[in-house]
Design an enzyme around this catalytic site. Structure first.
Site, PDB file in Angstrom:
ATOM      1  N   CYS A   7      24.633 -17.247 -48.795  1.00 13.04           N
ATOM      2  CA  CYS A   7      23.818 -16.034 -48.771  1.00 13.04           C
ATOM      3  C   CYS A   7      22.451 -16.347 -48.175  1.00 13.04           C
ATOM      4  O   CYS A   7      21.632 -17.033 -48.790  1.00 13.04           O
ATOM      5  CB  CYS A   7      23.650 -15.455 -50.180  1.00 13.04           C
ATOM      6  SG  CYS A   7      22.556 -14.018 -50.211  1.00 13.04           S
ATOM      7  N   CYS A  15      15.711 -12.578 -51.662  1.00 15.69           N
ATOM      8  CA  CYS A  15      16.343 -11.837 -52.756  1.00 15.69           C
ATOM      9  C   CYS A  15      16.874 -12.838 -53.768  1.00 15.69           C
ATOM     10  O   CYS A  15      17.615 -13.757 -53.400  1.00 15.69           O
ATOM     11  CB  CYS A  15      17.486 -10.958 -52.237  1.00 15.69           C
ATOM     12  SG  CYS A  15      18.358 -10.053 -53.550  1.00 15.69           S
ATOM     13  N   CYS A  94      24.107  -7.545 -47.393  1.00 15.48           N
ATOM     14  CA  CYS A  94      24.370  -8.168 -48.695  1.00 15.48           C
ATOM     15  C   CYS A  94      25.867  -8.393 -48.859  1.00 15.48           C
ATOM     16  O   CYS A  94      26.678  -7.480 -48.667  1.00 15.48           O
ATOM     17  CB  CYS A  94      23.847  -7.275 -49.818  1.00 15.48           C
ATOM     18  SG  CYS A  94      24.295  -7.849 -51.469  1.00 15.48           S
ATOM     19  N   CYS A 343      28.520  -4.121 -72.619  1.00 19.76           N
ATOM     20  CA  CYS A 343      27.911  -4.787 -71.467  1.00 19.76           C
ATOM     21  C   CYS A 343      26.747  -5.672 -71.900  1.00 19.76           C
ATOM     22  O   CYS A 343      26.017  -6.200 -71.065  1.00 19.76           O
ATOM     23  CB  CYS A 343      27.444  -3.762 -70.432  1.00 19.76           C
ATOM     24  SG  CYS A 343      26.239  -2.579 -71.061  1.00 19.76           S
TER      25      CYS A 343
END
Length: 384
Positions: A7, A15, A94, A343
């Site tokens: 990435c 990021c 992305c 979550c």
């Protein structure tokens, strides 16, 4: 299991959202599993093998929703984020997004430029476009596109360029403008203006039709979410419950997977748009004994609903958990079982401490959020 080691955004320090992207997926899962087991250790009876193997999906191209900050200028817009150094960074490439979604995001940067819409500047309180929100349905590769604007001033420019965009991308089925006039970093406002006749996006998990509207919550990893819903269906089927509640039901994903034509199901969700989607799904499935209501789940459980206790209760709360009050209500209702999808394992553990008269029989981790600290947990509580 692979990892996103290449990435460029992360390598350049632009990021840091995927903070664990340099770790192999096996190592990421081991850390998450260890955290979950430590948090739930007080509720584990060693006589039963509670922890099932974690469920994983792809490590790239899995995300179905993009939330892009509008940056730059009208003649050179950037859709992405502000980097730690203050740089406007385009995140159209992305690797969490499928390739077709990446291509559409690049096209949307050109769209903003062609329409001449000035990105909103928080520091100067000037500009129009605050965010672009793009949601993809995996079932047909269709899209819902939302423009978050400061005012109505740019709507005509969007409408002028929209026919060309939709001719090039006929898979864009829903387009809307959300008005967010407040001078704060708030994602969306109250008013939604549809620019297409269609107002919802269709999705389908395990042959269950689901619908997404602009403000309804929907899981961002459809591949693993489908496995989560299917697992819930299988666990619930073991109890053959005569009646079901689905609290914090959202668009009805859990309840609709577990419902049957002869079993009464009540779904409760505070967001009215999500309830509208759930009702549409139930109608398509021919489920006559299903009712979905836009109410607060805790208030519902304390009201007249207490007179008709279900045999099984599903809860799928936001990160804050269900809270002590609802935990006590569930304990008093004494259903055969409680299926808890969480979550946030920390609030799950806290809630388990308040639910009385149940034992934890199954726990499974679902890695809906690779490269982050977050994950989903499905926990089954059975009445003592």
């Amino acid at each position: 299991m692979s990892t996103l080691v290449q990435c460029g955004y992360f390598e350049r320090g632009q990021c840091q959202s995927c903070r664990h992207i340099k770790l192999p997926m096996a190592q990421q899962l081991a850390a998450k599993t260890q955290e979950l087991q430590q948090l739930l250790a007080p509720f584990v009876d060693n006589a039963e093998p509670q922890f099932l193997p974690p469920v994983v999906g792809d490590s790239s191209g899995f995300r179905n929703k993009a939330k892009m900050v509008a940056l730059g200028a009208a003649h050179a817009p950037v859709l992405g984020i502000v980097s730690p150094s203050g740089e406007a960074v385009s995140l159209c490439d992305c690797l969490l997004y499928p390739a077709d979604m990446q291509a559409l995001l690049h096209r949307l940067e050109r769209f903003v430029q062609q329409a001449g819409i000035p990105p909103y500047r928080v520091d100067k309180a000037k500009g129009e476009l605050k965010f672009i929100l793009l949601t993809r349905s995996q079932v047909r590769g269709e899209y819902m596109l939302r423009f978050v604007l400061r005012s109505r001033d740019a709507i005509a420019r969007i409408e002028r360029e929209l026919p060309a965009l939709m001719a090039e991308y006929p898979q864009i089925k829903v387009v809307s403008v959300n008005l967010q006039p407040v001078h704060m970093a708030i994602l969306e406002g109250e008013e939604e203006i549809f620019l297409t006749e269609n107002t919802r996006l269709e999705e389908r998990f395990n042959d269950v039709p689901l619908f997404i509207r602009p403000k309804s919550f929907f899981q961002t990893n459809p591949q693993v979410a489908a496995k989560l819903y299917q697992t819930a269906r299988e666990w619930v089927a073991d109890f053959a419950p005569a009646s079901l509640w689905d609290l914090f039901c959202g668009v009805g994903g859990f309840g609709l997977h577990c419902a049957a034509k002869d079993i009464p199901l009540t779904g409760i969700e505070i967001e009215a748009e999500a309830i509208a989607c759930a009702k549409m799904s139930a109608q398509l499935m021919g489920l006559d004994k299903v009712q979905f209501m836009a109410l607060d789940s805790t208030d519902f459980a304390k009201g007249d609903a207490a007179q008709t206790k279900p045999e099984l209760i599903i809860v799928n709360p936001p990160r804050r958990g269900i809270g002590e009050s609802l935990c006590h209500s569930l304990s008093e209702f004494a259903p055969k079982a409680i299926l808890y999808s969480s979550c946030n394992p920390k609030t799950l553990a806290k809630d388990l401490g308040h639910i009385r008269g149940y034992r934890l029989t199954k726990v499974q981790l679902f890695d809906l959020f690779p490269h982050s600290d977050h994950f989903e947990v499905l926990a089954l509580l059975v009445k003592d």
